[in-house]
Design an enzyme around this catalytic site. Structure first.
Site, PDB file in Angstrom:
ATOM      1  N   ASN A  45       2.432   5.873  -2.932  1.00 45.50           N
ATOM      2  CA  ASN A  45       3.230   5.009  -3.823  1.00 45.50           C
ATOM      3  C   ASN A  45       3.012   5.389  -5.284  1.00 45.50           C
ATOM      4  OD1 ASN A  45       4.861   2.793  -2.488  1.00 45.50           O
ATOM      5  ND2 ASN A  45       2.962   2.757  -1.308  1.00 45.50           N
TER       6      ASN A  45
ATOM      7  N   ASP B 269      -2.104 -11.339  -1.887  1.00 47.28           N
ATOM      8  CA  ASP B 269      -0.715 -11.065  -1.507  1.00 47.28           C
ATOM      9  C   ASP B 269       0.196 -12.269  -1.791  1.00 47.28           C
ATOM     10  OD1 ASP B 269      -1.475  -8.503  -0.655  1.00 47.28           O
ATOM     11  OD2 ASP B 269      -1.990  -9.232   1.331  1.00 47.28           O
TER      12      ASP B 269
ATOM     13  N   HIS C  16       3.114  -4.552  -1.129  1.00 45.83           N
ATOM     14  CA  HIS C  16       2.530  -4.972   0.150  1.00 45.83           C
ATOM     15  C   HIS C  16       3.520  -4.656   1.275  1.00 45.83           C
ATOM     16  CE1 HIS C  16      -0.045  -7.218   2.841  1.00 45.83           C
ATOM     17  NE2 HIS C  16       1.041  -7.790   3.328  1.00 45.83           N
TER      18      HIS C  16
ATOM     19  N   LEU D 172      -9.145  -8.802  -6.084  1.00 48.64           N
ATOM     20  CA  LEU D 172      -9.508  -8.963  -7.494  1.00 48.64           C
ATOM     21  C   LEU D 172     -10.007 -10.383  -7.751  1.00 48.64           C
ATOM     22  CD1 LEU D 172      -6.440  -7.156  -9.087  1.00 48.64           C
ATOM     23  CD2 LEU D 172      -8.706  -6.216  -8.631  1.00 48.64           C
TER      24      LEU D 172
HETATM   25  C1  GAR Z   1       0.900   1.057   1.258  1.00 52.43           C
HETATM   26  O1  GAR Z   1       1.593   0.910   2.458  1.00 52.43           O
HETATM   27  C2  GAR Z   1       0.753  -0.274   0.548  1.00 52.43           C
HETATM   28  O2  GAR Z   1       1.874  -1.090   0.699  1.00 52.43           O
HETATM   29  C3  GAR Z   1      -0.455  -0.842   1.250  1.00 52.43           C
HETATM   30  O3  GAR Z   1      -1.335   0.240   1.382  1.00 52.43           O
HETATM   31  C4  GAR Z   1      -0.567   1.441   1.515  1.00 52.43           C
HETATM   32  C5  GAR Z   1      -1.070   2.425   0.488  1.00 52.43           C
HETATM   33  O4  GAR Z   1      -0.499   3.688   0.689  1.00 52.43           O
HETATM   34  N1  GAR Z   1      -1.029  -1.922   0.496  1.00 52.43           N
HETATM   35  C6  GAR Z   1      -1.575  -3.006   1.044  1.00 52.43           C
HETATM   36  O5  GAR Z   1      -1.676  -3.180   2.241  1.00 52.43           O
HETATM   37  C7  GAR Z   1      -2.081  -4.039   0.051  1.00 52.43           C
HETATM   38  N2  GAR Z   1      -2.259  -5.307   0.660  1.00 52.43           N
HETATM   39  P1  GAR Z   1      -0.465   4.750  -0.471  1.00 52.43           P
HETATM   40  O6  GAR Z   1      -1.918   4.939  -0.940  1.00 52.43           O
HETATM   41  O7  GAR Z   1       0.043   5.996   0.183  1.00 52.43           O
HETATM   42  O8  GAR Z   1       0.424   4.248  -1.555  1.00 52.43           O
END
Ligand code: GAR
Length: 195
Positions: free
Chosen positions: A17, A149, A113, A97
């Site tokens: 992301n 979240d 999320h 956090l």
């Molecule tokens: C993503 O799918 C994000 O939405 C999730 O972790 C992944 C990170 O992937 N976040 C959560 O679950 C937060 N509650 P990335 O490092 O490839 O962006």
């Protein structure tokens, strides 16, 4: 060109992301600049990806701070201030956090999320969505508030759950949408924030 708000992306892992944000911000008319990447994990693959884009990327591990979460966050916050950051994007930052940091960045901190919030907060969203037999799933970008979240939704994308989906196939379908949603949501916030 007008000054764009400087954005820090906080990661813990692969940083896909974060990379989507870096790619979007290459466009001259994108309303934010990705100026810093921080990770709580020194081994996060996203750190080297960010450096490849010429962006300052640094690990601030939580371990030396022991159980003092706020002390770790004070170190993060000092770096954010030092680099004139106006907006923080959590992108797979897998550490809860404290209210101290959340309140300090109120209205200027986003999180992505992998679910249609307020449904499926927390971890393992894809597996839980499949186990529940849901027909729809998706991803959400929201402003960060005290609850995990939680916080006002900035943007959301829905995807179908298809017959024969596995956790991996569903995660991939959602992730592809995350990579479109996050740059759009950040642009929306950046247009309202003074650099
Ligand atoms: C993503 O799918 C994000 O939405 C999730 O972790 C992944 C990170 O992937 N976040 C959560 O679950 C937060 N509650 P990335 O490092 O490839 O962006």
């Amino acid at each position: 060109m007008s000054v764009r708000p400087r954005v820090a992306v906080l990661i813990s892992g692969r940083g896909s992301n974060m990379q989507a944000l870096l790619d979007a911000a290459k466009a001259p008319d994108y309303p934010a600049e990705i100026a810093l990447v921080l990770s709580n994990k020194p081994e996060a693959a996203g750190l080297d990806i960010a450096r490849g884009y010429g962006v300052m990327a640094q690990a601030i591990p939580s371990k030396p701070f022991g159980r003092d979460r706020e002390a770790h966050e004070r170190a993060l916050d000092a770096m954010l201030r030092e680099r004139d950051i106006a907006i923080v994007c959590l992108a797979g930052y897998m550490r809860i956090l404290t209210p101290w940091l959340v309140n300090r960045w109120s209205g200027r901190m986003l999180n992505i999320h992998p679910s249609l919030l307020p449904a499926y907060k927390g971890l393992d969203t894809h597996a839980r969505v499949l186990a529940a037999g849901e027909a729809r799933h998706g991803c959400t970008v929201h402003l960060v508030t005290d609850g995990m979240d939680e916080g006002p939704i900035v943007a959301q994308t829905e995807v179908p759950v298809l017959a024969g989906d596995t956790e991996a196939s569903l995660a991939a379908r959602v992730l592809a949408q995350e990579h479109l949603l996050y740059p759009a949501a950040l642009a929306k916030l950046a247009r309202t924030v003074t650099p």
